[in-house]
Design an enzyme around this catalytic site. Structure first.
Site, PDB file in Angstrom:
ATOM      1  N   GLU B  78      -0.060   7.955 -30.136  1.00 37.58           N
ATOM      2  CA  GLU B  78       0.802   6.889 -29.620  1.00 37.58           C
ATOM      3  C   GLU B  78       1.089   5.845 -30.692  1.00 37.58           C
ATOM      4  O   GLU B  78       2.201   5.350 -30.815  1.00 37.58           O
ATOM      5  CB  GLU B  78       0.159   6.215 -28.404  1.00 37.58           C
ATOM      6  CG  GLU B  78       0.145   7.073 -27.151  1.00 37.58           C
ATOM      7  CD  GLU B  78       1.534   7.203 -26.503  1.00 37.58           C
ATOM      8  OE1 GLU B  78       2.451   6.437 -26.869  1.00 37.58           O
ATOM      9  OE2 GLU B  78       1.697   8.078 -25.645  1.00 37.58           O
ATOM     10  N   GLU B 133      10.969  -3.102 -30.764  1.00 39.42           N
ATOM     11  CA  GLU B 133      10.720  -3.921 -31.931  1.00 39.42           C
ATOM     12  C   GLU B 133       9.200  -3.960 -32.123  1.00 39.42           C
ATOM     13  O   GLU B 133       8.468  -3.872 -31.148  1.00 39.42           O
ATOM     14  CB  GLU B 133      11.170  -5.339 -31.567  1.00 39.42           C
ATOM     15  CG  GLU B 133      11.781  -6.176 -32.660  1.00 39.42           C
ATOM     16  CD  GLU B 133      12.221  -7.517 -32.054  1.00 39.42           C
ATOM     17  OE1 GLU B 133      11.866  -8.543 -32.623  1.00 39.42           O
ATOM     18  OE2 GLU B 133      12.904  -7.500 -31.013  1.00 39.42           O
TER      19      GLU B 133
END
Lengths: 284, 284
Positions: B78, B133
DNA sequence: CTAATAGTGTCTGTTAGACACTATCTA
DNA sequence: TAGATAGTGTCTAACAGACACTATTAG
């Protein structure tokens, strides 16, 4: 809530479409390490499994978390179901074990909790539904060798004739400690799954806090003699300690109740833990 | 395996009948706290969520564990997917968050990991698939009041104009510490779900080990000046420390490389961590 | 010379380990 | 008086906090 995602959905629309059944999910369980001190010995509660997997092995009490049940609630419920114990004075999460292959039934992720209670709270421990038998096992960890590289220890659980013993090897690897363990050949029973890892972590945690916090008092009755505290301390750390120094230091966190108890042929003063110290260094 | 359970089943028979689809299962996720030190400031990596739930909030990188994937593998995967970061020098499990109502999608149980890296490992952090972001947030925790009862602190995360600030209240309750937190009104963004709890635990863990172990060196380059170490230490513990005493003490766990680095108008000696100390007290 | 950095030395109170010692009571 | 327990006192080395100090070099 006005925010929309890339598909133009509001949170409500997103949630309405959300479907967790597309993927197969692991099962989640909780296990409980419950410790106390009985007759000056550190004890751990184990239950003998009466079904597969790990049938007839000794295991930490625990079981599946219900879908909408908090983890803490689940571990308390399981402990009650399996052992009829409801009160602990200390309770915290210890570690989550989640290796993909740790249970033959399905993927099981287990969160293990550590709790303690004074021995007078647990007079009537009974085996519950999922347990064949329960037992308070004396817990001892002896460090054989220790150097900058790591430690080799033996962790032994015994209860009557039952003896479960593991060699435990802690090694420093790239900035973390790797622990490996194997069943010692003079054992006549064993622990289920990877429960030895949890027990070992619990012992280490208890040891690291025994001198500097009041954690020990969770294992002891409300009013205790200095000798009782020292005996419990020695059971936890696994070696004797100097009486004079121990008394000098422990008294800082005690209040003299004025009561006494007969000990041998003398009377010993009874103390209680000063709750002023309960916060002290208790945070990880 | 000859052992049979109460229904007379062998393990194989038991497993063949075992069906985990009878119950609805929680979803399991992993989250990663990744810290470094940049220009003497303690930094934490956050990603801005681009989908529900918690859309537009800042979150720890993380996501769902695949059914047959180890948890450590999942958290590394991840992290790479969301931030393109692959190397950490420190890595350990921190805590598992599993309250029944912590995610609006379904029951989600999240295990949070703590990792660290020197700043030179993370030159090219990119936003990945699930993140709008990413940002390295300066992390500061200031303790306002502290007594035997507990502590009140302010934990602030800032990155450019973004300011996320929480009041954190640690209180001693029946032998454990209860932590409550609330978003401070001068914030202009917030953390997703209960991620503030994980961040707070990570800071406390780092602080408790900063002086007595070599944990700080996971945040620093291989060769460092004493001043760099001290600055990192001060960023971690959140207050200045005496230079003379700090140098006297830290040198015990250092090796002088013989190299020097220009610092101001003087040359400073470069040291590296003596790995002899890596095992020391690192165990919980 | 000043500013900015590196780096040292010393005093003092606290703590931690080792160990020798006294006190009380029963049998 | 012996034995078992409670409980104290003292020496010393290590450690931790406070603080004053020197050294080097660009500009």
């Amino acid at each position: 809530m006005e925010d929309r995602n890339a598909k133009g959905e509001t949170l409500e629309e997103f949630l309405a479409k959300y479907d967790d059944s597309l993927y197969r999910h692991p099962s989640n369980t909780v296990d409980m390490i419950l410790m106390t001190v009985i007759e000056g010995k550190l004890k751990l509660l184990l239950v003998k499994r009466k079904d597969h997997p790990f049938i007839h092995d000794w295991a930490l009490p625990g079981g599946f978390i219900n879908f909408d049940e908090d983890m803490e609630t689940a571990v308390m419920r399981e402990l009650q179901e399996e052992t009829n114990i409801t009160d602990q004075t200390y309770f915290r999460q210890l570690y989550t074990f989640g290796n993909a292959d740790r249970d033959p039934r399905t993927r099981v992720i287990t969160t293990c909790y550590l709790s303690m209670t004074p021995a007078d709270n647990i007079r009537n421990t009974l085996a519950g539904d999922d347990a064949e038998e329960t037992g308070w096992f004396t817990l001892e960890k002896t460090t054989l060798t220790a150097d900058a590289d790591g430690r080799d220890s033996v962790l032994t659980l015994s209860c009557g004739d039952i003896r479960i013993s593991y060699s435990v090897f802690d090694r420093a690897k790239n900035n973390y400690i790797e622990t490996r363990s194997e069943l010692h050949p003079d054992s006549n029973a064993k622990l289920a799954a990877d429960h030895i890892k949890a027990v070992n972590m619990a012992v280490d945690l208890l040891r690291s806090r025994a001198a500097s916090t009041g954690i020990l008092f969770n294992l002891l009755p409300e009013e205790v003699t200095l000798r009782q505290i020292q005996t419990a301390y020695e059971a936890v750390i696994g070696r004797p300690t100097d009486t004079g120094n121990f008394r000098r230091d422990i008294k800082k966190m005690l209040i003299n109740t004025g009561h006494t108890a007969k000990a041998g042929n003398k009377y010993a003063a009874l103390y209680r833990f000063n709750p002023m110290y309960s916060y002290l260094k208790e945070n990880l």
